[in-house]
Scaffold this motif. Structure first.
Motif, PDB file in Angstrom:
ATOM      1  N   ARG A  34       1.504  -2.903   0.082  1.00 61.39           N
ATOM      2  CA  ARG A  34       0.769  -2.978   1.336  1.00 61.39           C
ATOM      3  C   ARG A  34       1.565  -3.817   2.343  1.00 61.39           C
ATOM      4  O   ARG A  34       2.395  -4.638   1.933  1.00 61.39           O
ATOM      5  CB  ARG A  34      -0.617  -3.600   1.116  1.00 61.39           C
ATOM      6  N   PRO A  35       1.335  -3.628   3.641  1.00 60.97           N
ATOM      7  CA  PRO A  35       2.005  -4.479   4.632  1.00 60.97           C
ATOM      8  C   PRO A  35       1.743  -5.950   4.365  1.00 60.97           C
ATOM      9  O   PRO A  35       0.669  -6.330   3.868  1.00 60.97           O
ATOM     10  CB  PRO A  35       1.364  -4.025   5.954  1.00 60.97           C
ATOM     11  N   ASP A  36       2.734  -6.776   4.652  1.00 60.53           N
ATOM     12  CA  ASP A  36       2.669  -8.230   4.506  1.00 60.53           C
ATOM     13  C   ASP A  36       2.697  -8.690   3.050  1.00 60.53           C
ATOM     14  O   ASP A  36       2.518  -9.884   2.780  1.00 60.53           O
ATOM     15  CB  ASP A  36       1.432  -8.809   5.207  1.00 60.53           C
ATOM     16  N   ILE A  78      17.799   2.101   1.574  1.00 61.84           N
ATOM     17  CA  ILE A  78      16.409   1.656   1.611  1.00 61.84           C
ATOM     18  C   ILE A  78      15.663   2.525   2.610  1.00 61.84           C
ATOM     19  O   ILE A  78      16.078   2.666   3.761  1.00 61.84           O
ATOM     20  CB  ILE A  78      16.293   0.175   2.007  1.00 61.84           C
ATOM     21  N   SER A  79      14.560   3.108   2.177  1.00 58.64           N
ATOM     22  CA  SER A  79      13.794   4.015   3.037  1.00 58.64           C
ATOM     23  C   SER A  79      12.312   3.719   2.891  1.00 58.64           C
ATOM     24  O   SER A  79      11.816   3.516   1.777  1.00 58.64           O
ATOM     25  CB  SER A  79      14.087   5.473   2.656  1.00 58.64           C
ATOM     26  N   VAL A  80      11.594   3.679   4.011  1.00 57.79           N
ATOM     27  CA  VAL A  80      10.135   3.555   3.992  1.00 57.79           C
ATOM     28  C   VAL A  80       9.566   4.949   4.223  1.00 57.79           C
ATOM     29  O   VAL A  80       9.819   5.566   5.261  1.00 57.79           O
ATOM     30  CB  VAL A  80       9.635   2.567   5.061  1.00 57.79           C
ATOM     31  N   VAL A  81       8.833   5.466   3.263  1.00 58.04           N
ATOM     32  CA  VAL A  81       8.338   6.845   3.302  1.00 58.04           C
ATOM     33  C   VAL A  81       7.410   7.051   4.497  1.00 58.04           C
ATOM     34  O   VAL A  81       6.525   6.236   4.766  1.00 58.04           O
ATOM     35  CB  VAL A  81       7.590   7.175   1.983  1.00 58.04           C
ATOM     36  N   ASP A  82       7.641   8.161   5.233  1.00 61.31           N
ATOM     37  CA  ASP A  82       6.841   8.512   6.414  1.00 61.31           C
ATOM     38  C   ASP A  82       6.873   7.422   7.475  1.00 61.31           C
ATOM     39  O   ASP A  82       5.915   7.249   8.242  1.00 61.31           O
ATOM     40  CB  ASP A  82       5.385   8.812   6.032  1.00 61.31           C
ATOM     41  N   GLU A 139       9.156   0.556  12.405  1.00 54.59           N
ATOM     42  CA  GLU A 139       8.948   0.846  13.811  1.00 54.59           C
ATOM     43  C   GLU A 139       7.467   0.891  14.185  1.00 54.59           C
ATOM     44  O   GLU A 139       7.127   0.834  15.366  1.00 54.59           O
ATOM     45  CB  GLU A 139       9.621   2.172  14.185  1.00 54.59           C
ATOM     46  N   THR A 140       6.580   1.008  13.194  1.00 57.61           N
ATOM     47  CA  THR A 140       5.151   0.982  13.471  1.00 57.61           C
ATOM     48  C   THR A 140       4.591  -0.438  13.426  1.00 57.61           C
ATOM     49  O   THR A 140       3.381  -0.641  13.516  1.00 57.61           O
ATOM     50  CB  THR A 140       4.377   1.865  12.465  1.00 57.61           C
ATOM     51  N   GLY A 141       5.486  -1.425  13.280  1.00 58.41           N
ATOM     52  CA  GLY A 141       5.070  -2.818  13.365  1.00 58.41           C
ATOM     53  C   GLY A 141       4.620  -3.446  12.068  1.00 58.41           C
ATOM     54  O   GLY A 141       4.046  -4.540  12.076  1.00 58.41           O
ATOM     55  N   HIS A 142       4.888  -2.806  10.923  1.00 60.77           N
ATOM     56  CA  HIS A 142       4.511  -3.374   9.629  1.00 60.77           C
ATOM     57  C   HIS A 142       5.678  -4.163   9.039  1.00 60.77           C
ATOM     58  O   HIS A 142       6.849  -3.788   9.202  1.00 60.77           O
ATOM     59  CB  HIS A 142       4.084  -2.275   8.659  1.00 60.77           C
ATOM     60  N   THR A 143       5.351  -5.245   8.349  1.00 60.84           N
ATOM     61  CA  THR A 143       6.368  -6.122   7.756  1.00 60.84           C
ATOM     62  C   THR A 143       6.193  -6.179   6.243  1.00 60.84           C
ATOM     63  O   THR A 143       5.073  -6.296   5.741  1.00 60.84           O
ATOM     64  CB  THR A 143       6.265  -7.543   8.341  1.00 60.84           C
ATOM     65  N   ILE A 144       7.309  -6.108   5.525  1.00 60.11           N
ATOM     66  CA  ILE A 144       7.314  -6.166   4.063  1.00 60.11           C
ATOM     67  C   ILE A 144       8.300  -7.247   3.642  1.00 60.11           C
ATOM     68  O   ILE A 144       9.476  -7.199   4.023  1.00 60.11           O
ATOM     69  CB  ILE A 144       7.752  -4.824   3.443  1.00 60.11           C
ATOM     70  N   GLY A 145       7.853  -8.213   2.883  1.00 55.74           N
ATOM     71  CA  GLY A 145       8.764  -9.192   2.329  1.00 55.74           C
ATOM     72  C   GLY A 145       9.516  -8.604   1.146  1.00 55.74           C
ATOM     73  O   GLY A 145       8.985  -7.752   0.429  1.00 55.74           O
ATOM     74  N   PHE A 146      10.760  -9.024   0.941  1.00 55.90           N
ATOM     75  CA  PHE A 146      11.518  -8.456  -0.183  1.00 55.90           C
ATOM     76  C   PHE A 146      12.456  -9.483  -0.801  1.00 55.90           C
ATOM     77  O   PHE A 146      12.880 -10.454  -0.166  1.00 55.90           O
ATOM     78  CB  PHE A 146      12.329  -7.233   0.264  1.00 55.90           C
ATOM     79  N   THR A 147      12.761  -9.242  -2.074  1.00 53.78           N
ATOM     80  CA  THR A 147      13.837  -9.924  -2.778  1.00 53.78           C
ATOM     81  C   THR A 147      14.705  -8.847  -3.393  1.00 53.78           C
ATOM     82  O   THR A 147      14.203  -7.955  -4.079  1.00 53.78           O
ATOM     83  CB  THR A 147      13.299 -10.844  -3.884  1.00 53.78           C
ATOM     84  N   MET A 148      16.007  -8.878  -3.120  1.00 51.88           N
ATOM     85  CA  MET A 148      16.902  -7.880  -3.711  1.00 51.88           C
ATOM     86  C   MET A 148      17.876  -8.564  -4.657  1.00 51.88           C
ATOM     87  O   MET A 148      18.400  -9.635  -4.375  1.00 51.88           O
ATOM     88  CB  MET A 148      17.630  -7.088  -2.630  1.00 51.88           C
ATOM     89  N   LEU A 187       4.111   2.616   1.915  1.00 52.70           N
ATOM     90  CA  LEU A 187       3.124   1.654   2.383  1.00 52.70           C
ATOM     91  C   LEU A 187       1.725   2.196   2.119  1.00 52.70           C
ATOM     92  O   LEU A 187       1.371   3.279   2.589  1.00 52.70           O
ATOM     93  CB  LEU A 187       3.307   1.381   3.880  1.00 52.70           C
ATOM     94  N   ARG A 188       0.947   1.461   1.371  1.00 50.86           N
ATOM     95  CA  ARG A 188      -0.403   1.877   1.018  1.00 50.86           C
ATOM     96  C   ARG A 188      -1.396   1.362   2.064  1.00 50.86           C
ATOM     97  O   ARG A 188      -1.290   0.252   2.560  1.00 50.86           O
ATOM     98  CB  ARG A 188      -0.777   1.329  -0.353  1.00 50.86           C
ATOM     99  N   GLY A 189      -2.353   2.214   2.436  1.00 42.50           N
ATOM    100  CA  GLY A 189      -3.407   1.797   3.354  1.00 42.50           C
ATOM    101  C   GLY A 189      -3.052   1.894   4.817  1.00 42.50           C
ATOM    102  O   GLY A 189      -3.786   1.390   5.672  1.00 42.50           O
ATOM    103  N   VAL A 190      -1.919   2.545   5.143  1.00 39.45           N
ATOM    104  CA  VAL A 190      -1.553   2.755   6.548  1.00 39.45           C
ATOM    105  C   VAL A 190      -1.234   4.226   6.737  1.00 39.45           C
ATOM    106  O   VAL A 190      -0.868   4.937   5.803  1.00 39.45           O
ATOM    107  CB  VAL A 190      -0.344   1.898   6.968  1.00 39.45           C
TER     108      VAL A 190
END
Length: 237
Positions: free
Chosen positions: A30-32, A47-51, A94-103, A118-121
Motif C-alpha cells: 500500500r502507499p506509504d 523497477i516498475s510500478v504496475v499501472d 506520478e500519481t503522488g504515491h510514495t513507497i519506502g524501500f530497501t534494496m 499498489l493495493r487500494g489505489v
C-alpha cells in the motif's frame, strides 16, 4: 533529504538488450508502506510500478546509476562500483504515491525485474486535460493538453521563452509562495508561480489543469528551499 539525480548511462543500451532471461519478483504493498527487494550487481535491474509510472527515486546517496525511461515510466539501475551494501529510499509515482524501500545488492542476479503493485489505489486514467510529456535534449519538458506534435513543440518553445524571460537564474527558494509573474506572446499567456514542495514531494502537472483554457503545464524537477517553479500556459484568444 537531497534528491538523488537520475543519471543516464550509455552502457544501458547494450545491457538492456541482452538475451539473458530476466528474473522477476512481484511485490504488493500500500502507499506509504515499505518494501524490500534484491538488485543485481552484475547486470541491470528494472523497477516498475504496475499501472503507474515512477516520477523519481529519492536517496541521500547511492552506489547505483539510475535512468528513468520516459516511455514506460520504469527506472533502471546499474551498479556503479564501491562497496555493495543495502540502500534505502523512496519511490514516488506520478500519481503522488510514495513507497519506502530497501534494496539489497546480489552478485548472483543478472537481468532482474521488480514489479510493484499498489493495493487500494486506482491507476490514473487518461483525460483530455492530461498531457503527453514532451522533452528536448536538455530535459526541459511540459505536459501538453493540445494535440499534434507541432502544437506540442510550439508550447514547449513558448514555455522555454517564458522561463528565460521571467525566471532566468532565479532560485525558487528566495521567492514567496504564490503568483510570481506572467509572460504573454502570440495569443498565449504563461502564469508563473512558486509552489511549496512539502516533504520533498514535487507536485504533478495534472494538479494544475484547472481550466479548459490550460494548454500546458511545466513543473520544475529541482526543489530549492522546499519550493519549485510552476508554469501554466493558457490560451488568451
Amino acid at each position: 533529504m537531497n534528491r538523488f539525480s537520475l543519471k543516464s548511462f550509455v552502457v544501458c543500451v547494450c545491457l538492456f538488450g541482452s538475451s539473458v532471461v530476466a528474473d522477476t519478483v512481484r511485490l504488493t504493498t500500500r502507499p506509504d508502506q515499505n518494501i524490500s527487494f534484491d538488485v543485481s550487481v552484475t547486470g541491470p535491474t528494472r523497477i516498475s510500478v504496475v499501472d503507474n509510472r515512477i516520477s523519481k527515486i529519492l536517496q541521500s546517496s547511492s552506489n547505483f546509476e539510475m535512468v528513468n525511461d520516459e516511455g514506460t515510466g520504469d527506472v533502471f539501475l546499474r551498479f556503479a562500483g564501491g562497496q555493495p551494501t543495502s540502500e534505502s529510499g523512496y519511490i514516488v509515482t506520478e500519481t503522488g504515491h510514495t513507497i519506502g524501500f530497501t534494496m539489497n545488492p546480489k552478485t548472483d542476479l543478472e537481468n532482474h525485474t521488480v514489479l510493484v503493485t499498489l493495493r487500494g489505489v486506482s491507476s490514473a486514467p487518461a483525460s483530455s486535460q492530461q498531457a503527453n510529456a514532451s522533452a528536448d535534449a536538455s530535459g526541459f519538458a511540459v505536459n501538453s493538453g493540445g494535440s499534434g506534435s507541432s502544437r506540442t513543440a510550439n508550447l514547449v518553445s513558448f514555455t522555454r521563452q517564458a522561463y528565460a524571460a521571467r525566471i532566468g537564474n532565479r532560485s525558487a527558494s528566495g521567492q514567496r509562495v504564490g503568483s510570481f509573474a506572467s509572460y504573454s506572446a502570440g495569443g498565449l499567456i504563461a502564469r508563473i508561480s512558486v509552489v511549496s514542495a512539502r516533504g520533498g514531494q514535487i507536485p504533478t502537472e495534472r494538479q494544475f489543469y484547472r481550466s479548459s483554457r490550460t494548454l500546458a503545464v511545466y513543473v520544475d524537477r529541482v526543489i530549492s528551499g522546499g519550493k519549485v517553479w510552476v508554469i501554466v500556459v493558457e490560451d488568451t484568444r
